[in-house]
Scaffold this active site. Sequence first.
Site, mmCIF file in Angstrom:
data_model
loop_
_atom_site.group_PDB
_atom_site.id
_atom_site.type_symbol
_atom_site.label_atom_id
_atom_site.label_comp_id
_atom_site.label_asym_id
_atom_site.label_seq_id
_atom_site.Cartn_x
_atom_site.Cartn_y
_atom_site.Cartn_z
ATOM 1 N N ASP A 1 0.821 -1.212 0.000
ATOM 2 C CA ASP A 1 0.000 0.000 0.000
ATOM 3 C C ASP A 1 0.858 1.266 0.000
ATOM 4 O O ASP A 1 1.976 1.260 0.504
ATOM 5 C CB ASP A 1 -0.891 -0.037 1.256
ATOM 6 C CG ASP A 1 -2.097 0.865 1.128
ATOM 7 O OD1 ASP A 1 -2.319 1.429 0.030
ATOM 8 O OD2 ASP A 1 -2.823 1.014 2.122
ATOM 9 N N HIS B 1 2.707 3.193 -8.910
ATOM 10 C CA HIS B 1 2.492 1.762 -9.163
ATOM 11 C C HIS B 1 3.688 1.155 -9.894
ATOM 12 O O HIS B 1 4.069 0.016 -9.659
ATOM 13 C CB HIS B 1 1.217 1.554 -9.990
ATOM 14 C CG HIS B 1 -0.027 1.938 -9.239
ATOM 15 N ND1 HIS B 1 -0.220 1.610 -7.915
ATOM 16 C CD2 HIS B 1 -1.135 2.625 -9.613
ATOM 17 C CE1 HIS B 1 -1.382 2.079 -7.507
ATOM 18 N NE2 HIS B 1 -1.954 2.703 -8.514
ATOM 19 N N LEU C 1 11.166 -20.188 -4.287
ATOM 20 C CA LEU C 1 10.066 -19.391 -3.719
ATOM 21 C C LEU C 1 8.866 -19.338 -4.669
ATOM 22 O O LEU C 1 9.036 -19.199 -5.883
ATOM 23 C CB LEU C 1 10.566 -17.968 -3.455
ATOM 24 C CG LEU C 1 9.519 -16.958 -2.966
ATOM 25 C CD1 LEU C 1 10.057 -16.171 -1.786
ATOM 26 C CD2 LEU C 1 9.112 -15.989 -4.055
HETATM 27 C C1 FPP Z 1 -1.974 0.144 -3.354
HETATM 28 O O1 FPP Z 1 -1.491 1.461 -3.335
HETATM 29 C C2 FPP Z 1 -1.467 -0.542 -4.522
HETATM 30 C C3 FPP Z 1 -2.224 -1.143 -5.496
HETATM 31 C C4 FPP Z 1 -3.688 -1.212 -5.495
HETATM 32 C C5 FPP Z 1 -1.562 -1.764 -6.646
HETATM 33 C C6 FPP Z 1 -0.381 -2.555 -6.266
HETATM 34 C C7 FPP Z 1 0.355 -2.995 -7.430
HETATM 35 C C8 FPP Z 1 1.697 -3.033 -7.485
HETATM 36 C C9 FPP Z 1 2.594 -2.651 -6.381
HETATM 37 C C10 FPP Z 1 2.338 -3.576 -8.670
HETATM 38 C C11 FPP Z 1 2.106 -5.039 -8.726
HETATM 39 C C12 FPP Z 1 2.746 -5.653 -9.827
HETATM 40 C C13 FPP Z 1 2.130 -6.458 -10.695
HETATM 41 C C14 FPP Z 1 2.957 -7.193 -11.648
HETATM 42 C C15 FPP Z 1 0.669 -6.647 -10.755
HETATM 43 P P1 FPP Z 1 -2.528 2.644 -3.450
HETATM 44 O O2 FPP Z 1 -2.725 2.978 -4.891
HETATM 45 O O3 FPP Z 1 -3.775 2.274 -2.730
HETATM 46 O O4 FPP Z 1 -1.782 3.821 -2.746
HETATM 47 P P2 FPP Z 1 -2.484 4.951 -1.872
HETATM 48 O O5 FPP Z 1 -3.118 4.260 -0.701
HETATM 49 O O6 FPP Z 1 -1.337 5.821 -1.479
HETATM 50 O O7 FPP Z 1 -3.453 5.644 -2.753
#
Ligand code: FPP
Length: 248
Positions: free
Chosen positions: A24, A41, A135
């Site tokens: 997050d 992201h 893993l």
């Molecule tokens: C939460 O941060 C993150 C997500 C919903 C997306 C997570 C995805 C990745 C880290 C990349 C994953 C990689 C692949 C290959 C699928 P947020 O957007 O909720 O952040 P915020 O709370 O600050 O708004």
Amino acid sequence: MFKFRRKKEFILEDIPNHIAIIMDGNGRWAKKRMQPRVFGHKAGMEMLQEVTIAASDLGVKVLTVYAFSTENWSRPQEEVKFIMNLPVEFFDQYVPRLHANNVRIQVIGDVSQLPEATFDAMERAREKTKHNSGLILNFALNYGGRADITHAAKLIAQDVLEAKLNPGDITEELFSSYLMTGSLPYLYRDPDLIIRTSGEQRLSNFLSWQSAYSEFYFTPTMWPEFKKEGLLEAISEYNRRQRRFGGV
Ligand code: FPP
């Protein structure tokens, strides 16, 4: 003035077999840098590769990551589109290195609802790495804990209807094998440690059943800044706790 900074010591006696991460804070991290949310992201995806290699080096058996929840579809369409394209990029750019590290990729969640390109990229990665013995990087994509339990209940009901199963045979252990994590190695189905970055302290419909005895670790660090040190810190904290599983 002489400044002495003591090197941080990590306790790594007991490495959790299964670690699950709620990655997050990507959006907030990007905003702080005057960048669009999707920039976060992308940085988050890079961090995922760093942390996967670190976990693999430490001997972690399963790393489950919450990449997209059943609730994330309500985000702006452009953001959803971007996140859905990440696996395509991830598998082209990063899978070769993970494959070389003997990492096996698996997926949980309702993948039938994913865009075709996302689904295909996942399938390619799964296929390419299926014989790896290291893993397991387990992506939760379009995943929800309640949906997981509901889905398992439906499968069980169907098996009862077809007389493959007696209601009396339904135990917790059997139920757990019908969950989406049921395909993981038996001993590592449930996460020992669940990490959530960005300061939020909730589970957000992640692994609702499987987390019954997990240790929780919350850190204010945003996911794109978590790094290998973040993982070591979390494992170190895990080692300071004593798990009793309801006993004394
Ligand atoms: C939460 O941060 C993150 C997500 C919903 C997306 C997570 C995805 C990745 C880290 C990349 C994953 C990689 C692949 C290959 C699928 P947020 O957007 O909720 O952040 P915020 O709370 O600050 O708004």
